[in-house]
Design a protein around this motif. Structure first.
Motif, mmCIF file in Angstrom:
data_model
loop_
_atom_site.group_PDB
_atom_site.id
_atom_site.type_symbol
_atom_site.label_atom_id
_atom_site.label_comp_id
_atom_site.label_asym_id
_atom_site.label_seq_id
_atom_site.Cartn_x
_atom_site.Cartn_y
_atom_site.Cartn_z
ATOM 1 N N LEU A 50 -2.010 1.623 -10.778
ATOM 2 C CA LEU A 50 -2.450 1.840 -9.615
ATOM 3 C C LEU A 50 -1.905 0.934 -8.708
ATOM 4 O O LEU A 50 -1.436 0.989 -7.577
ATOM 5 C CB LEU A 50 -4.207 2.199 -9.337
ATOM 6 N N PHE A 51 -2.251 -0.416 -9.112
ATOM 7 C CA PHE A 51 -1.989 -1.601 -8.033
ATOM 8 C C PHE A 51 -0.457 -1.831 -8.047
ATOM 9 O O PHE A 51 0.009 -1.962 -7.167
ATOM 10 C CB PHE A 51 -2.530 -2.859 -8.729
ATOM 11 N N TYR A 52 0.185 -1.396 -9.346
ATOM 12 C CA TYR A 52 1.535 -1.386 -9.289
ATOM 13 C C TYR A 52 2.307 -0.280 -8.529
ATOM 14 O O TYR A 52 3.201 -0.883 -7.646
ATOM 15 C CB TYR A 52 2.086 -1.015 -10.771
ATOM 16 N N LEU A 53 1.802 0.848 -8.032
ATOM 17 C CA LEU A 53 2.191 1.920 -7.391
ATOM 18 C C LEU A 53 2.049 1.526 -5.919
ATOM 19 O O LEU A 53 2.841 1.653 -4.926
ATOM 20 C CB LEU A 53 1.549 3.096 -7.596
ATOM 21 N N LEU A 54 0.726 0.522 -5.688
ATOM 22 C CA LEU A 54 0.598 0.301 -4.319
ATOM 23 C C LEU A 54 1.804 -0.744 -3.819
ATOM 24 O O LEU A 54 1.871 -1.180 -2.605
ATOM 25 C CB LEU A 54 -0.830 -0.335 -4.219
ATOM 26 N N THR A 55 1.939 -1.539 -4.651
ATOM 27 C CA THR A 55 2.963 -2.893 -4.507
ATOM 28 C C THR A 55 4.556 -2.584 -4.603
ATOM 29 O O THR A 55 5.163 -3.324 -4.550
ATOM 30 C CB THR A 55 2.521 -3.930 -5.380
ATOM 31 N N GLY A 57 5.640 1.193 -3.522
ATOM 32 C CA GLY A 57 5.697 2.387 -3.044
ATOM 33 C C GLY A 57 6.236 2.283 -1.507
ATOM 34 O O GLY A 57 6.258 3.375 -0.949
ATOM 35 N N THR A 62 6.314 -4.755 3.073
ATOM 36 C CA THR A 62 4.957 -4.348 3.011
ATOM 37 C C THR A 62 4.583 -4.174 1.439
ATOM 38 O O THR A 62 3.361 -4.622 1.239
ATOM 39 C CB THR A 62 4.612 -2.578 3.228
ATOM 40 N N ASN A 63 5.383 -4.002 0.426
ATOM 41 C CA ASN A 63 5.184 -4.531 -0.905
ATOM 42 C C ASN A 63 4.651 -5.901 -1.026
ATOM 43 O O ASN A 63 3.587 -5.922 -1.716
ATOM 44 C CB ASN A 63 6.400 -3.987 -1.710
ATOM 45 N N LEU A 66 1.160 -6.414 0.166
ATOM 46 C CA LEU A 66 -0.038 -5.712 -0.721
ATOM 47 C C LEU A 66 -0.055 -6.479 -1.838
ATOM 48 O O LEU A 66 -1.040 -6.539 -2.360
ATOM 49 C CB LEU A 66 0.579 -4.099 -0.857
ATOM 50 N N ILE A 70 -3.664 -8.171 -3.194
ATOM 51 C CA ILE A 70 -4.275 -7.652 -4.292
ATOM 52 C C ILE A 70 -4.550 -8.928 -5.098
ATOM 53 O O ILE A 70 -5.510 -9.116 -5.791
ATOM 54 C CB ILE A 70 -3.329 -6.623 -5.040
ATOM 55 N N LYS A 143 11.563 -0.982 -3.218
ATOM 56 C CA LYS A 143 10.623 0.088 -3.382
ATOM 57 C C LYS A 143 11.277 1.085 -4.441
ATOM 58 O O LYS A 143 12.498 0.968 -4.902
ATOM 59 C CB LYS A 143 10.865 0.835 -2.147
#
Length: 201
Positions: A50-55, A57, A62-63, A66, A70, A143
């Motif tokens: 989940l954290f991987y996707l947030l950073t 995506g 932004t990545n 984030l 985190i 991304k």
């Protein structure tokens, strides 16, 4: 080479979470490698994904924001929980940490002594973010493709569901995994069995 880099990126957060959970068990509990450690390893995977996707995506800027947000949160959260435990002999929510810290400031000498007595623990907790800052130029925040995001997200959901079902089916003993996970909230025992992040879900 790209495949190896992608694998490392995907596994970074699961391994980081497992590192923090391991540090917590080493310094707080008598036994590290028990059935609880197995559950920690399992629960670290979907949460780390989940954290991987947030950073990965969003756009690069932004990545990056984030990613470090985190990492900073995890660092402060685990560090604060260790200090909180040393003072109050339990774990708590992030909000209660702030309240507890405010109370602890009322007897600042106790807080300072606790910090000094746990220097090794704090160094271990802050080590990852220190290394990331040092090697920040080598970290890429590109991304990832949308179809890859979907695959990782689906995999995380399947893993989380399978792990929860496994835990809920383990109902042998007084403080069984199923009981600790769903029926009660014995914080210290739950953290030992599932890890800090899973307990604080």
């Amino acid at each position: 080479m790209n495949t190896k880099k992608n694998i490392l990126k995907v596994l970074f957060f699961p391994l980081l979470i497992l590192y923090y959970e391991t540090i917590l068990k080493v310094f707080i509990y008598d036994t590290v490698f028990n059935i609880g450690y197995v559950y920690m390893c399992l629960f670290s995977l979907p949460l780390g994904l989940l954290f991987y996707l947030l950073t990965t995506g969003f756009n690069e800027k932004t990545n990056k924001i984030l990613f470090y947000s985190i990492i900073s949160f995890l660092t402060l959260y685990y560090g604060a929980q260790i200090i909180y435990y040393r003072i109050f002999y339990t774990f708590t929510s992030f909000y209660s940490i702030l309240v507890g810290t405010a109370k602890a400031l009322g007897f600042i000498d106790v807080l300072i002594n606790t910090l000094l007595d746990n220097i090794a623990e704090l160094i271990a907790v802050f080590l990852p973010i220190g290394l990331l800052v040092y090697f920040h130029r080598k970290i890429q925040f590109n991304k990832i493709p949308k179809n890859y995001i979907i695959k990782v997200a689906v995999s995380a959901v399947i893993m989380q569901s399978a792990i929860v079902l496994t835990v809920l089916s383990s109902d042998i003993g007084i403080l069984s995994p199923s009981y600790l996970y769903s029926e009660t909230f014995l914080v210290v025992e739950s953290v030992d069995k599932f890890g800090l992040l899973t307990t604080g879900r």
